[in-house]
Enzyme design. Structure first.
Site, short mmCIF file in Angstrom:
data_model
loop_
_atom_site.label_atom_id
_atom_site.label_comp_id
_atom_site.label_asym_id
_atom_site.label_seq_id
_atom_site.Cartn_x
_atom_site.Cartn_y
_atom_site.Cartn_z
N ASP B 11 0.93 -1.04 0.10
CA ASP B 11 -0.04 0.01 -0.04
C ASP B 11 0.95 1.23 0.10
OD1 ASP B 11 -2.12 -1.57 0.38
OD2 ASP B 11 -2.43 -1.35 2.42
N ASP B 130 -13.65 -6.60 -5.43
CA ASP B 130 -13.88 -6.93 -3.76
C ASP B 130 -15.28 -7.46 -3.45
OD1 ASP B 130 -11.54 -5.77 -3.66
OD2 ASP B 130 -12.23 -3.85 -2.63
#
Lengths: 198, 253
Positions: B11, B130
């Site tokens: 990230d 997702d």
């Protein structure tokens, strides 16, 4: 100096990045003169066969590549390897560089997805200087939908994907890799170094 | 035969690797280029950068990270987070990414997948999905970190993405993500049996056997993990050695 032929095909910077990382002198060029003066030539490429041959011919590079590739080490990568062969059948029949006899056709493996993307194992077919120092459990990174039918005496290595898929070819000073040595980790860097040391 | 891939994910915010600490804050924990090089040395088959920069100005910083990574990491690099337009695809690929992953923007505008595949080739279009399980047993697509349920069936969406030209599906289960109890094998099987393109498993791995499970019990082509590798609970090399013991084809570094 290695001349990396720049004819508008994508992703040529990654080849330059890898050679820079190895401390090897290389230049991107689209000039016939640079290709004649270079010690070695790399023809990279991502795209379609007819488009690439058309670009090379528009840039006036077809003849110089054909002449120079048989005088000094020449490496075609991915589409650059496919262009080495006599004919391509992507969308339409297209004349290739003809440095090795053979044709390039769409892969049609049963139950396997196309493009063939990912790390596949190199299986040695015969000795090749580019494989010097590599073992028999080496994986390299492939991204392609078309594959070359290569005569056995020019087939240095293949991989298994539904059938034997041409991976590394060699005839005289002409070399070609269907996979991307510049994206194949240490194995790929070793192959590029071997090429530079020819 | 293709090797099963192990993919560490980083990230990145404003050019730094960040990690949430116990859900209270985000801490900068390193240089993404150095982290990517370390994963490459461990034998990572691919590196994923997820840009969590909120501001538009931050995108230039991310492209610089991609450029610098491409100069010293020689495995495929996938970049996702905030990709909305064809220009975002182009800028990211030009900076040196090999693949671009797109999530919410593709849900809102599925034609983005087709356009990107037509222009850049399907091999570089990764559709990130997702999803979470509904009470009726179906899986539904969620965006914004699971906060918004789009009311779209995840399996149908994966099929549609494939038909539009996606080269790969990156499937994250919001039910198992962060729990460390293993990948969501049922969700993976539902998606893997519906598409031919490679599916990357994401969310839930916390131990070596979770990697073996995902490759022995589902058709996943790759497994992605972030914090597990980040906090050095396991190295990529340890995961691959375990897979090799189970005769799962992997590339050893």
């Amino acid at each position: 100096m290695i001349a990396i032929v720049d004819y508008g095909a994508g992703n040529i910077f990654s080849v330059k990045n890898a050679l820079d990382y190895l401390g090897l002198s290389a230049e991107l060029t689209s000039k016939a003169e640079d290709i004649r003066n270079a010690d070695k030539i790399i023809l990279p490429g991502v795209g379609a066969f007819p488009w690439a041959m058309n670009k090379l011919s528009e840039s006036g590079l077809v003849d110089v590549i054909k002449e120079e590739a048989v005088k000094k080490p020449f490496l075609g990568i991915c589409l650059g390897m496919q262009l080495i062969f006599s004919k391509g059948y992507e969308f339409e029949e297209t004349e290739g560089l003809g440095l090795i006899d053979g044709s390039v056709r769409l892969m049609t493996p049963d139950d396997l997805s196309i493009p063939h993307i990912g790390w596949n194992k190199l299986v040695k077919n015969r000795e090749c200087a580019l494989l010097n120092g590599l073992g028999d459990d080496e994986y390299v990174y492939f991204v392609h939908s078309y594959a070359a039918d290569c005569p056995d005496d020019a087939l240095a290595a293949y991989c298994e994907y539904g059938r034997k898929v041409t991976a590394l070819v060699n005839k005289g000073t002409v070399y070609g890799a269907q996979f991307h040595p510049e994206k194949s980790g240490k194995t790929g860097l070793k192959i590029l170094r071997n090429f530079a040391e020819l | 035969m293709l090797a099963k891939r192990i993919i560490p994910c980083l990230d990145v915010r404003e050019g730094k690797v960040v990690k949430g600490i116990n859900f209270v804050g985000i801490k900068e924990v390193g240089d993404p280029v150095e982290c990517a090089a370390e994963y490459d040395a461990q034998g990572a088959d691919e590196i994923v950068f997820l840009d969590i920069t909120a501001s538009h100005e931050g995108r230039g910083t991310m492209l610089d990270v991609v450029r610098r990574t491409a100069q010293k990491v020689f495995v495929p690099l996938t970049v996702g987070g905030g990709i909305r337009t064809i220009d975002d695809f182009r800028d990211t690929l030009r900076a040196g990414a090999d693949k671009v992953s797109v999530n919410s923007a593709a849900v809102k505008n599925p034609q983005l997948i087709r356009e990107a595949a037509d222009i850049f080739g399907c091999q570089c279009v990764v559709v990130a999905i997702d999803a979470k399980k509904c009470p009726d047993g179906h899986y539904t697509v969620v965006i914004n970190g699971g906060r918004i349920d789009m009311g779209i069936d995840a399996v149908e969406w994966a099929k549609q993405a494939e038909a539009l030209g996606a080269g790969e599906i990156l499937l994250t289960s919001m039910d198992t993500d962060g729990v460390k109890g293993g990948f969501d094998l049922d969700m993976l099987n539902a998606v893997c049996s519906a598409v031919k393109i490679p599916v990357i498993a994401s969310g839930g791995c916390g131990a070596l056997e979770h990697f073996t499970d995902v490759f022995e019990k589902t058709g996943a082509s790759a497994a992605l993990a972030a914090s597990l590798f980040h906090y050095k609970e396991l190295t990529v090399g340890e995961v691959k050695a375990e897979l090799k013991k189970h005769d799962i084809p992997v590339r050893m570094a």
